[in-house]
Write a protein that holds these residues in place. Sequence first.
Motif, PDB file in Angstrom:
ATOM      1  N   PHE A  20     -71.696 -75.837  72.968  1.00 54.77           N
ATOM      2  CA  PHE A  20     -71.920 -75.390  74.339  1.00 54.77           C
ATOM      3  C   PHE A  20     -72.528 -76.496  75.181  1.00 54.77           C
ATOM      4  CE2 PHE A  20     -70.848 -71.407  72.701  1.00 54.77           C
ATOM      5  CZ  PHE A  20     -70.698 -70.502  73.737  1.00 54.77           C
ATOM      6  N   ALA A  21     -73.389 -77.302  74.582  1.00 54.01           N
ATOM      7  CA  ALA A  21     -73.978 -78.416  75.333  1.00 54.01           C
ATOM      8  C   ALA A  21     -72.901 -79.388  75.756  1.00 54.01           C
ATOM      9  CB  ALA A  21     -75.033 -79.124  74.480  1.00 54.01           C
ATOM     10  N   GLN A  22     -71.975 -79.682  74.857  1.00 47.48           N
ATOM     11  CA  GLN A  22     -70.872 -80.564  75.227  1.00 47.48           C
ATOM     12  C   GLN A  22     -70.058 -79.957  76.355  1.00 47.48           C
ATOM     13  OE1 GLN A  22     -68.816 -81.057  71.545  1.00 47.48           O
ATOM     14  NE2 GLN A  22     -70.096 -82.740  70.843  1.00 47.48           N
ATOM     15  N   GLY A  23     -69.810 -78.674  76.244  1.00 48.30           N
ATOM     16  CA  GLY A  23     -69.041 -78.013  77.284  1.00 48.30           C
ATOM     17  C   GLY A  23     -69.746 -78.031  78.611  1.00 48.30           C
ATOM     18  N   ASP A  24     -71.060 -77.937  78.603  1.00 49.65           N
ATOM     19  CA  ASP A  24     -71.828 -77.957  79.848  1.00 49.65           C
ATOM     20  C   ASP A  24     -71.742 -79.312  80.545  1.00 49.65           C
ATOM     21  OD1 ASP A  24     -72.626 -75.333  79.852  1.00 49.65           O
ATOM     22  OD2 ASP A  24     -74.407 -75.729  78.640  1.00 49.65           O
ATOM     23  N   ASN A  25     -71.437 -80.333  79.796  1.00 42.93           N
ATOM     24  CA  ASN A  25     -71.301 -81.663  80.397  1.00 42.93           C
ATOM     25  C   ASN A  25     -69.965 -81.844  81.123  1.00 42.93           C
ATOM     26  OD1 ASN A  25     -73.763 -82.441  79.406  1.00 42.93           O
ATOM     27  ND2 ASN A  25     -72.930 -83.401  77.574  1.00 42.93           N
ATOM     28  N   ARG A 103     -50.551 -89.179 101.053  1.00 45.08           N
ATOM     29  CA  ARG A 103     -50.312 -87.857 100.495  1.00 45.08           C
ATOM     30  C   ARG A 103     -51.633 -87.115 100.415  1.00 45.08           C
ATOM     31  NH1 ARG A 103     -46.633 -88.284  95.202  1.00 45.08           N
ATOM     32  NH2 ARG A 103     -46.663 -86.007  95.538  1.00 45.08           N
ATOM     33  N   SER A 104     -51.650 -85.908 100.922  1.00 44.96           N
ATOM     34  CA  SER A 104     -52.887 -85.130 100.968  1.00 44.96           C
ATOM     35  C   SER A 104     -53.384 -84.810  99.556  1.00 44.96           C
ATOM     36  CB  SER A 104     -52.670 -83.834 101.741  1.00 44.96           C
ATOM     37  OG  SER A 104     -51.690 -83.038 101.108  1.00 44.96           O
ATOM     38  N   ILE A 105     -54.698 -84.631  99.433  1.00 42.28           N
ATOM     39  CA  ILE A 105     -55.325 -84.326  98.146  1.00 42.28           C
ATOM     40  C   ILE A 105     -56.304 -83.170  98.341  1.00 42.28           C
ATOM     41  CG2 ILE A 105     -56.657 -85.209  96.199  1.00 42.28           C
ATOM     42  CD1 ILE A 105     -55.936 -88.043  97.148  1.00 42.28           C
ATOM     43  N   THR A 106     -56.109 -82.109  97.574  1.00 42.49           N
ATOM     44  CA  THR A 106     -57.016 -80.962  97.593  1.00 42.49           C
ATOM     45  C   THR A 106     -57.533 -80.728  96.177  1.00 42.49           C
ATOM     46  OG1 THR A 106     -55.790 -79.938  99.410  1.00 42.49           O
ATOM     47  CG2 THR A 106     -57.273 -78.518  98.152  1.00 42.49           C
ATOM     48  N   ILE A 107     -58.853 -80.540  96.056  1.00 46.08           N
ATOM     49  CA  ILE A 107     -59.488 -80.378  94.750  1.00 46.08           C
ATOM     50  C   ILE A 107     -60.032 -78.959  94.604  1.00 46.08           C
ATOM     51  CG2 ILE A 107     -61.286 -81.215  93.198  1.00 46.08           C
ATOM     52  CD1 ILE A 107     -59.067 -83.222  93.752  1.00 46.08           C
ATOM     53  N   TYR A 108     -59.682 -78.317  93.498  1.00 40.49           N
ATOM     54  CA  TYR A 108     -60.173 -76.980  93.176  1.00 40.49           C
ATOM     55  C   TYR A 108     -61.081 -77.098  91.953  1.00 40.49           C
ATOM     56  CZ  TYR A 108     -56.180 -75.536  96.054  1.00 40.49           C
ATOM     57  OH  TYR A 108     -55.275 -75.372  97.086  1.00 40.49           O
ATOM     58  N   THR A 109     -62.352 -76.809  92.121  1.00 38.05           N
ATOM     59  CA  THR A 109     -63.304 -76.860  91.012  1.00 38.05           C
ATOM     60  C   THR A 109     -63.319 -75.519  90.287  1.00 38.05           C
ATOM     61  OG1 THR A 109     -64.685 -78.453  92.203  1.00 38.05           O
ATOM     62  CG2 THR A 109     -65.700 -77.279  90.365  1.00 38.05           C
ATOM     63  N   LEU A 110     -63.178 -75.567  88.964  1.00 36.26           N
ATOM     64  CA  LEU A 110     -63.038 -74.346  88.175  1.00 36.26           C
ATOM     65  C   LEU A 110     -64.364 -73.921  87.550  1.00 36.26           C
ATOM     66  CD1 LEU A 110     -59.693 -75.147  86.283  1.00 36.26           C
ATOM     67  CD2 LEU A 110     -60.010 -74.203  88.581  1.00 36.26           C
ATOM     68  N   ASP A 111     -64.570 -72.636  87.508  1.00 31.50           N
ATOM     69  CA  ASP A 111     -65.732 -72.058  86.832  1.00 31.50           C
ATOM     70  C   ASP A 111     -65.263 -71.500  85.486  1.00 31.50           C
ATOM     71  OD1 ASP A 111     -68.134 -70.926  86.121  1.00 31.50           O
ATOM     72  OD2 ASP A 111     -67.789 -69.097  87.291  1.00 31.50           O
ATOM     73  N   LEU A 112     -65.555 -72.232  84.421  1.00 29.57           N
ATOM     74  CA  LEU A 112     -65.149 -71.834  83.077  1.00 29.57           C
ATOM     75  C   LEU A 112     -66.333 -71.918  82.131  1.00 29.57           C
ATOM     76  CD1 LEU A 112     -61.785 -73.822  82.844  1.00 29.57           C
ATOM     77  CD2 LEU A 112     -62.002 -71.340  83.068  1.00 29.57           C
ATOM     78  N   PRO A 113     -66.392 -71.050  81.130  1.00 31.71           N
ATOM     79  CA  PRO A 113     -67.455 -71.151  80.128  1.00 31.71           C
ATOM     80  C   PRO A 113     -67.270 -72.411  79.286  1.00 31.71           C
ATOM     81  CG  PRO A 113     -65.883 -69.443  79.523  1.00 31.71           C
ATOM     82  CD  PRO A 113     -65.516 -69.883  80.900  1.00 31.71           C
TER      83      PRO A 113
END
Length: 422
Positions: A20-25, A103-113
């Motif tokens: 989980f610590a790795q995932g949190d990074n 070229r336009s760039i749009t970023i979507y930040t994901l909320d994942l466990p």
Amino acid sequence: MSKKIAVLIILFLVCSFTLFAQGDNLTLKIAVMGPGNELYFWWGHIALMIEDSQAGTSYFFDYGIFSFTQDKFFTNFAMGRMLYRCGASRTESNFNVYRQNERSITIYTLDLPPQAKIAVRDFVMNNILPENRDYYYHHFFDNCSTRIRDIIDLAVDGQFKDEFAHEISDFTLRQHVRRHTWFSPAIDWILNFWMGQVIDTPLTIWDDMFLPAEVGKRIEDFWYTDNNGQKRKLVTSVEDIFTVENRHQILETPKKQWPEQLIFSLVLSGIFAFFFYLHTKNIRAGRILAGISMSFCGLVFGMAGLTLYFLNLFTNHDYTYENANMLFCTPLLLVVVPVGIFYAFTKKPGKQQIYSELLRIIWLLTVLGIFISMLIKLFPAFYQQNLTDQLLMLPIALTFVLQPVGLKEMLKKYFPRGENGS
């Protein structure tokens, strides 16, 4: 035994904490890039970004890599066996390229466990291994966008597909294509001419996501349930980091192209009819222009038809299959090219008549093919959105069939009157 069990439990907790610590990074983001200048960039692009705050890295996982220098690139492209590659590179270097290409760039930040982040990271790291990185590209069902769509579905344990796989789309594949090609009538016509009725069937929202912008649109408002039973919004933020204003927009709904094609065809037909009119006045330039006009149209439509037959019969481009345009736009039209030239420049009236009748027969077959292709659309199994193709060719073909030069002679030959004129 109890001590061993306790040790195993502690080891499990330690490993879980480390996992989980790795995932949190890790922070996972989806980057959606807008259309580019080149035809193969008109539909945009998409990639997965994985940022590691501990290592201070940000990598761009791209499933749309190809090169013109690949072995047998053009042969594979023509035959529909195009190999694409997935790979990882520094995010910023990719962004610099897209900015330079406007070229336009749009970023979507994901909320994942954390465990989902690790699962995605391990999955894409396995994908970029030399033995796994290549795949056979399909424009609609296996491309850079569908690969990212499937990764998102992996991250949320299949809930993304469950949400959209049964929801009916507002558009067909053809209509989606035309939303992106509307501003270039020639490209719009030829691409849609080559694509058959297989892309006119109903879609689901899941299918829509062969387009990068559709993935961005769907993930922005998507909610899922995590392993703890809590509802989570997949996207926590949307950031437009580069915007282009002077590029053709993607239409919300496809534009009807057939009225413009019909008007264009009627104008051309009027010009061609004027050439024949000049010929009836014994103006030699009229016959030359009329013959060259038929040759030119035969070349354009004949090459389009020859390519269509090749794509349909000999390649893996399955989206060209079951194409009713094969009924009226055939390689036979290439015969018009030399015959039209002979008609234009021969000085012998007898040969002019022979060439005129041969040309009329070929164009008559074209007209009949168009009418047949219209009639079979009454049956759902043969429906194809090819009105644009039909209305572009019909007025031109009719003009060449009804050319006044030689028409009376042909009618007399095949429908002779009696001696009393009846």
